[in-house]
Design a protein around this motif. Structure first.
Motif, short mmCIF file in Angstrom:
data_model
loop_
_atom_site.label_atom_id
_atom_site.label_comp_id
_atom_site.label_asym_id
_atom_site.label_seq_id
_atom_site.Cartn_x
_atom_site.Cartn_y
_atom_site.Cartn_z
N VAL A 1 0.86 -1.19 0.00
CA VAL A 1 0.00 0.00 0.00
C VAL A 1 0.90 1.24 0.00
CG1 VAL A 1 -1.79 1.31 1.20
CG2 VAL A 1 -1.81 -1.21 1.26
N GLU A 2 0.73 2.07 -1.01
CA GLU A 2 1.52 3.29 -1.14
C GLU A 2 0.60 4.49 -0.89
OE1 GLU A 2 4.62 5.42 -4.28
OE2 GLU A 2 3.41 3.69 -4.88
N THR A 3 1.03 5.38 0.02
CA THR A 3 0.19 6.52 0.40
C THR A 3 0.95 7.83 0.22
OG1 THR A 3 -0.95 5.14 2.05
CG2 THR A 3 -1.24 7.52 2.23
N THR A 4 0.31 8.76 -0.49
CA THR A 4 0.85 10.10 -0.71
C THR A 4 -0.28 11.10 -0.45
OG1 THR A 4 0.27 10.05 -3.07
CG2 THR A 4 2.46 9.24 -2.47
N ASN A 5 -0.09 12.35 -0.87
CA ASN A 5 -1.14 13.37 -0.82
C ASN A 5 -1.67 13.62 0.59
OD1 ASN A 5 -1.08 12.23 -3.61
ND2 ASN A 5 -2.61 13.81 -3.99
N PHE A 6 -0.79 13.58 1.58
CA PHE A 6 -1.24 13.95 2.92
C PHE A 6 -1.58 15.43 2.96
CE2 PHE A 6 1.17 10.09 3.83
CZ PHE A 6 0.33 9.45 4.73
N ARG A 7 -2.57 15.77 3.78
CA ARG A 7 -2.98 17.17 3.89
C ARG A 7 -1.98 17.96 4.72
NH1 ARG A 7 -8.84 19.51 6.03
NH2 ARG A 7 -8.28 21.71 5.90
N ARG A 8 -1.51 17.35 5.78
CA ARG A 8 -0.53 17.97 6.66
C ARG A 8 0.22 16.86 7.37
NH1 ARG A 8 -4.22 20.87 11.29
NH2 ARG A 8 -2.32 20.61 12.51
N GLU A 9 0.60 17.03 8.61
CA GLU A 9 1.37 15.99 9.28
C GLU A 9 0.55 14.71 9.45
OE1 GLU A 9 -0.90 17.95 12.62
OE2 GLU A 9 0.07 18.59 10.77
N THR A 10 1.25 13.58 9.54
CA THR A 10 0.60 12.32 9.86
C THR A 10 0.62 12.17 11.37
OG1 THR A 10 2.60 10.95 9.87
CG2 THR A 10 1.58 11.38 7.74
N SER A 11 0.40 10.96 11.87
CA SER A 11 0.48 10.74 13.31
C SER A 11 1.93 10.68 13.78
CB SER A 11 -0.24 9.44 13.69
OG SER A 11 0.28 8.35 12.96
N LEU A 12 2.89 10.79 12.86
CA LEU A 12 4.31 10.79 13.22
C LEU A 12 4.76 12.21 13.55
CD1 LEU A 12 5.59 8.42 10.40
CD2 LEU A 12 5.17 7.82 12.79
N ARG A 13 5.36 12.39 14.69
CA ARG A 13 5.77 13.72 15.12
C ARG A 13 6.74 14.35 14.12
NH1 ARG A 13 10.09 15.99 17.77
NH2 ARG A 13 9.65 17.86 19.01
N GLY A 14 6.43 15.56 13.70
CA GLY A 14 7.32 16.30 12.83
C GLY A 14 7.10 16.06 11.35
N SER A 15 6.31 15.07 10.98
CA SER A 15 6.13 14.76 9.56
C SER A 15 5.40 15.90 8.85
CB SER A 15 5.37 13.45 9.39
OG SER A 15 4.04 13.58 9.89
N SER A 16 5.45 15.89 7.53
CA SER A 16 4.82 16.95 6.75
C SER A 16 3.88 16.36 5.70
CB SER A 16 5.89 17.80 6.06
OG SER A 16 6.42 17.11 4.93
N ALA A 17 3.24 17.23 4.96
CA ALA A 17 2.33 16.80 3.90
C ALA A 17 3.06 16.07 2.78
CB ALA A 17 1.58 18.00 3.33
N LYS A 18 4.39 16.17 2.74
CA LYS A 18 5.17 15.53 1.68
C LYS A 18 5.60 14.11 2.04
CE LYS A 18 6.83 19.87 -0.27
NZ LYS A 18 8.01 20.68 -0.68
N THR A 19 5.09 13.58 3.13
CA THR A 19 5.41 12.22 3.53
C THR A 19 5.01 11.22 2.44
OG1 THR A 19 5.17 12.71 5.88
CG2 THR A 19 4.97 10.41 5.23
N HIS A 20 5.90 10.29 2.16
CA HIS A 20 5.63 9.19 1.22
C HIS A 20 5.74 7.90 2.03
CE1 HIS A 20 6.97 6.55 -2.37
NE2 HIS A 20 5.66 6.64 -2.35
N LEU A 21 4.64 7.19 2.13
CA LEU A 21 4.57 6.01 2.98
C LEU A 21 4.30 4.77 2.15
CD1 LEU A 21 4.25 4.65 5.84
CD2 LEU A 21 1.81 5.23 5.66
N VAL A 22 5.06 3.71 2.40
CA VAL A 22 4.81 2.41 1.77
C VAL A 22 4.65 1.38 2.88
CG1 VAL A 22 5.65 0.61 0.23
CG2 VAL A 22 6.09 3.01 -0.30
#
Length: 347
Positions: free
Chosen positions: A253-274
């Motif tokens: 599962v590949e996830t992009t297009n976050f609106r803002r931070e995820t549940s990870l402290r300090g993360s940003s909308a540019k997070t790319h998660l696999v």
């Protein structure tokens, strides 16, 4: 299983602060899928590997390797692992924490909202006896924040501070975190990480979709499996835009297009998660995730979390409906405003 999950997560959140992916699996904590392939071949009617069920990902193994275990990927033996379990379970036991004296986890004078009865964090280390769930980088720690990310985190903290009252800002609900507002859960992610309670996810499959229903905040992430592209870059969602595909026996599962931070402290909308879900056998699922956000961390990092199948259902976690913390926080702030105004009038 006792369902103690209709509590407002925001109350606990006040005191609990928690790229390209190679097609080869991340470093696994359990036996490889091939080792159990002869005994596990159950598939869905449309031929997918069957991942359905309720899965428990609780563990006392920390996400990051403790400093006292630096340089050690695993515990030496069962006795050492058992000693860590004993000491860590005692350290985290809320019934043994004096709120007046504080502890390593809480600042002096902080509020401990729940006693130990309400927690279900897991009391055993993972089967591989790893000292951290993080498998990359090798030190088992989340990489250092970039200078820009550190500045961003500091700015957010400063903006949230009410310097006049010396407290966390609470002019409106918009000042509160996504966790306080029950928009994102502490461990629900994405990615999912073991937490204090609600460490369960239910996986449901159809011909064209996979759905992940996390117990924390009772959220459902629906993942298309038909090869469609991600949303346009300007369309952003709190939990991002997920797309799934099969790589052999593994759901990726590949996830992009976050609106803002995820549940990870300090993360940003540019997070790319696999994320990778590999069913090991009838009762074990290996969950792996890799996080890449060059605007936040100096390098990508990855974790591996074993899950076990349970027979109990997931019950509704009515976080928003039961979120008494929000009106209490705001009403408390207004009481402080009145007290401050009265003091200034007296002067």
């Amino acid at each position: 299983m006792l369902t103690r999950y209709i509590l407002p997560v925001s109350a606990l959140a006040v005191i609990v602060s928690v790229a390209s992916l190679s097609r080869a699996p991340l470093v696994a904590q359990q036996a490889s899928p091939s080792a159990t392939a002869k005994t596990w071949n159950l598939k869905t009617p449309d031929g997918q590997i069957d991942l359905e069920g309720v899965w428990d990902f609780s563990t006392i193994t920390p996400l990051e390797r403790p400093s006292e275990l630096a340089g050690r990927d695993t515990f030496s033996n069962d006795e050492e692992a058992a000693a860590f379990e004993r000491d860590e379970n005692r350290r985290q036991n809320r019934d043994l924490i004096d709120p007046k004296k504080g502890s390593a986890q809480y600042l002096p004078g902080s509020v401990i909202p729940y006693n130990e009865f309400w927690f279900e964090r897991g009391d055993k280390v993972v089967g591989s006896k790893r000292t951290s769930l993080i498998v990359e980088p090798a030190d088992g720690r989340i990489p250092t924040l970039t200078p820009a990310a550190q500045a961003r985190v500091d700015a957010v903290a400063a903006a949230a501070r009410d310097e006049q009252l010396g407290t966390v800002k609470a002019d409106s609900w918009d000042d509160r975190s996504l966790v306080d507002r029950c928009i994102l859960g502490l461990n629900a992610g994405p990615p999912m990480t073991p937490g204090a309670y609600n460490n369960h996810v239910q996986i449901l499959q159809t011909a064209g979709y996979v759905a992940l229903m996390t117990e924390m905040v009772h959220d459902v992430r629906v993942i298309p499996m038909d090869g469609r592209p991600h949303l346009a870059a300007n369309l952003r969602q709190y939990k991002g835009d997920s797309r799934g595909r099969w790589e052999g026996r593994t759901l990726v599962v590949e996830t992009t297009n976050f609106r803002r931070e995820t549940s990870l402290r300090g993360s940003s909308a540019k997070t790319h998660l696999v994320e990778r879900f590999t069913r090991m056998d009838a009762d074990r699922l290996l969950y792996e995730f890799r996080v890449d956000d060059p605007t936040t961390w100096t390098r990508p990092w990855a974790a591996s979390v074993p899950m076990r199948r349970i027979s109990e259902p997931i019950y509704e976690y009515a976080c928003h409906e039961g979120n008494y913390a929000m009106p209490n926080i705001l009403s408390g702030a207004r009481a402080q405003d009145r007290e401050l105004a009265a003091q200034q009038t007296e002067k």
